[in-house]
Scaffold this motif. Structure first.
Motif, PDB file in Angstrom:
ATOM      1  N   MET A 183       0.821  -1.193   0.000  1.00 23.27           N
ATOM      2  CA  MET A 183       0.000   0.000   0.000  1.00 23.27           C
ATOM      3  C   MET A 183       0.866   1.259   0.000  1.00 23.27           C
ATOM      4  N   GLU A 184       1.941   1.203   0.812  1.00 25.67           N
ATOM      5  CA  GLU A 184       2.821   2.367   0.898  1.00 25.67           C
ATOM      6  C   GLU A 184       3.515   2.624  -0.440  1.00 25.67           C
ATOM      7  N   ASN A 185       3.944   1.551  -1.104  1.00 28.45           N
ATOM      8  CA  ASN A 185       4.611   1.716  -2.401  1.00 28.45           C
ATOM      9  C   ASN A 185       3.666   2.306  -3.443  1.00 28.45           C
ATOM     10  N   LEU A 186       2.412   1.900  -3.407  1.00 25.43           N
ATOM     11  CA  LEU A 186       1.425   2.447  -4.335  1.00 25.43           C
ATOM     12  C   LEU A 186       1.224   3.944  -4.106  1.00 25.43           C
ATOM     13  N   ILE A 187       1.183   4.351  -2.846  1.00 17.98           N
ATOM     14  CA  ILE A 187       1.026   5.779  -2.543  1.00 17.98           C
ATOM     15  C   ILE A 187       2.264   6.557  -2.972  1.00 17.98           C
ATOM     16  N   ILE A 188       3.438   5.981  -2.799  1.00 15.79           N
ATOM     17  CA  ILE A 188       4.671   6.667  -3.206  1.00 15.79           C
ATOM     18  C   ILE A 188       4.701   6.861  -4.718  1.00 15.79           C
ATOM     19  N   VAL A 189       4.336   5.820  -5.472  1.00 12.36           N
ATOM     20  CA  VAL A 189       4.317   5.938  -6.937  1.00 12.36           C
ATOM     21  C   VAL A 189       3.301   6.991  -7.361  1.00 12.36           C
ATOM     22  N   GLY A 190       2.115   6.957  -6.769  1.00 15.57           N
ATOM     23  CA  GLY A 190       1.110   7.976  -7.076  1.00 15.57           C
ATOM     24  C   GLY A 190       1.573   9.366  -6.701  1.00 15.57           C
ATOM     25  N   HIS A 191       2.275   9.484  -5.583  1.00 15.33           N
ATOM     26  CA  HIS A 191       2.793  10.777  -5.127  1.00 15.33           C
ATOM     27  C   HIS A 191       3.775  11.364  -6.137  1.00 15.33           C
ATOM     28  N   VAL A 192       4.670  10.532  -6.636  1.00 20.38           N
ATOM     29  CA  VAL A 192       5.656  11.002  -7.621  1.00 20.38           C
ATOM     30  C   VAL A 192       4.956  11.392  -8.921  1.00 20.38           C
ATOM     31  N   LEU A 193       3.992  10.589  -9.367  1.00 17.86           N
ATOM     32  CA  LEU A 193       3.263  10.923 -10.593  1.00 17.86           C
ATOM     33  C   LEU A 193       2.493  12.236 -10.445  1.00 17.86           C
ATOM     34  N   ILE A 194       1.879  12.430  -9.290  1.00 19.52           N
ATOM     35  CA  ILE A 194       1.146  13.672  -9.049  1.00 19.52           C
ATOM     36  C   ILE A 194       2.103  14.867  -9.052  1.00 19.52           C
ATOM     37  N   ALA A 195       3.299  14.691  -8.495  1.00 21.76           N
ATOM     38  CA  ALA A 195       4.289  15.770  -8.492  1.00 21.76           C
ATOM     39  C   ALA A 195       4.684  16.150  -9.916  1.00 21.76           C
ATOM     40  N   VAL A 196       4.873  15.151 -10.770  1.00 17.66           N
ATOM     41  CA  VAL A 196       5.230  15.419 -12.166  1.00 17.66           C
ATOM     42  C   VAL A 196       4.081  16.129 -12.884  1.00 17.66           C
ATOM     43  N   ILE A 197       2.855  15.716 -12.598  1.00 17.89           N
ATOM     44  CA  ILE A 197       1.688  16.358 -13.220  1.00 17.89           C
ATOM     45  C   ILE A 197       1.584  17.818 -12.782  1.00 17.89           C
ATOM     46  N   ILE A 198       1.824  18.089 -11.505  1.00 14.88           N
ATOM     47  CA  ILE A 198       1.783  19.474 -11.022  1.00 14.88           C
ATOM     48  C   ILE A 198       2.835  20.315 -11.725  1.00 14.88           C
ATOM     49  N   ILE A 199       4.026  19.772 -11.870  1.00 14.03           N
ATOM     50  CA  ILE A 199       5.090  20.512 -12.560  1.00 14.03           C
ATOM     51  C   ILE A 199       4.673  20.811 -13.992  1.00 14.03           C
ATOM     52  N   GLY A 200       4.106  19.825 -14.665  1.00 14.59           N
ATOM     53  CA  GLY A 200       3.655  20.041 -16.040  1.00 14.59           C
ATOM     54  C   GLY A 200       2.560  21.086 -16.139  1.00 14.59           C
ATOM     55  N   LEU A 201       1.588  21.042 -15.234  1.00 17.44           N
ATOM     56  CA  LEU A 201       0.511  22.034 -15.259  1.00 17.44           C
ATOM     57  C   LEU A 201       1.027  23.436 -15.005  1.00 17.44           C
ATOM     58  N   ILE A 202       1.959  23.566 -14.113  1.00 14.41           N
ATOM     59  CA  ILE A 202       2.510  24.897 -13.832  1.00 14.41           C
ATOM     60  C   ILE A 202       3.304  25.422 -15.017  1.00 14.41           C
ATOM     61  N   LEU A 203       4.039  24.534 -15.667  1.00 14.23           N
ATOM     62  CA  LEU A 203       4.815  24.980 -16.833  1.00 14.23           C
ATOM     63  C   LEU A 203       3.916  25.331 -18.019  1.00 14.23           C
ATOM     64  N   LEU A 204       2.753  24.704 -18.133  1.00 11.05           N
ATOM     65  CA  LEU A 204       1.837  25.019 -19.227  1.00 11.05           C
ATOM     66  C   LEU A 204       1.125  26.351 -19.030  1.00 11.05           C
ATOM     67  N   GLN A 205       1.037  26.803 -17.796  1.00  9.86           N
ATOM     68  CA  GLN A 205       0.346  28.059 -17.554  1.00  9.86           C
ATOM     69  C   GLN A 205       1.168  29.214 -18.097  1.00  9.86           C
ATOM     70  N   GLN A 206       0.468  30.183 -18.661  1.00 14.99           N
ATOM     71  CA  GLN A 206       1.119  31.349 -19.248  1.00 14.99           C
ATOM     72  C   GLN A 206       0.861  32.567 -18.383  1.00 14.99           C
ATOM     73  N   GLY A 207       1.553  33.634 -18.723  1.00 12.82           N
ATOM     74  CA  GLY A 207       1.333  34.896 -18.029  1.00 12.82           C
ATOM     75  C   GLY A 207      -0.039  35.445 -18.363  1.00 12.82           C
ATOM     76  N   LYS A 208      -0.362  36.632 -17.819  1.00 12.20           N
ATOM     77  CA  LYS A 208      -1.701  37.181 -17.990  1.00 12.20           C
ATOM     78  C   LYS A 208      -2.073  37.438 -19.447  1.00 12.20           C
ATOM     79  N   GLY A 209      -1.160  37.902 -20.280  1.00 11.02           N
ATOM     80  CA  GLY A 209      -1.515  38.292 -21.645  1.00 11.02           C
ATOM     81  C   GLY A 209      -1.474  37.175 -22.657  1.00 11.02           C
ATOM     82  N   ALA A 210      -0.905  36.037 -22.332  1.00  8.52           N
ATOM     83  CA  ALA A 210      -0.735  34.978 -23.317  1.00  8.52           C
ATOM     84  C   ALA A 210      -1.949  34.064 -23.343  1.00  8.52           C
ATOM     85  N   GLU A 211      -2.165  33.430 -24.489  1.00  9.63           N
ATOM     86  CA  GLU A 211      -3.265  32.490 -24.647  1.00  9.63           C
ATOM     87  C   GLU A 211      -2.704  31.117 -24.956  1.00  9.63           C
ATOM     88  N   VAL A 212      -3.537  30.101 -24.888  1.00  8.40           N
ATOM     89  CA  VAL A 212      -3.091  28.734 -25.093  1.00  8.40           C
ATOM     90  C   VAL A 212      -2.627  28.518 -26.521  1.00  8.40           C
TER      91      VAL A 212
END
Length: 137
Positions: free
Chosen positions: A1-30
């Motif tokens: 169970m602990e290993n499953l949570i650790i793997v999910g934790h790392v994947l979630i961290a990578v997803i957060i990094i990706g979402l933050i990098l995809l965000q643009q400043g106020k004037g930019a669009e997708v």
């Protein structure tokens, strides 16, 4: 169970990094993110700001929940104070041996009468001794 949570934790961290990098400043669009110079938005008239902001908030909440669950699991697995180490037992034995010694030297109490103290008088008219100057710095 602990290993499953650790793997999910790392994947979630990578997803957060990706979402933050995809965000643009106020004037930019997708559209500018994916290389097109058009002013049309990929996620509709509201733009991508709301989508990425909400997705980041949801994923960050999941990240904090997984962090908390890992901390609870780590606390349950910790064995502090259950086993006394041999080093602590050895120190305890030495302390008990020292406390058992009755032949320790004892200082004698000496009483001094007030008449035995030297007379120290202060001349108020005498110049005060000057302290040597010390280099500042």
């Amino acid at each position: 169970m602990e290993n499953l949570i650790i793997v999910g934790h790392v994947l979630i961290a990578v997803i957060i990094i990706g979402l933050i990098l995809l965000q643009q400043g106020k004037g930019a669009e997708v559209g500018a993110t994916f290389g097109s110079g058009s002013s049309q938005t990929l996620f509709g008239a509201s733009g991508s700001g709301n989508f990425f902001a909400k997705a980041t908030a949801v994923i960050a909440t999941i990240f904090f929940v997984s962090s908390f669950s890992l901390a609870v699991i780590a606390k349950q697995n910790a064995n502090i104070g259950d086993d006394s180490s041999p080093a602590l037992e050895e120190i305890s034995a030495e302390v008990n041996a020292v406390e058992a010694l009755d032949d320790l030297p004892v200082m004698e109490e000496v009483e001094v009468a007030a008449d035995d103290l030297p007379d120290v008088s202060v001349d108020e008219n005498a110049p005060a001794e000057e302290l040597p100057e010390t280099p500042e710095g």
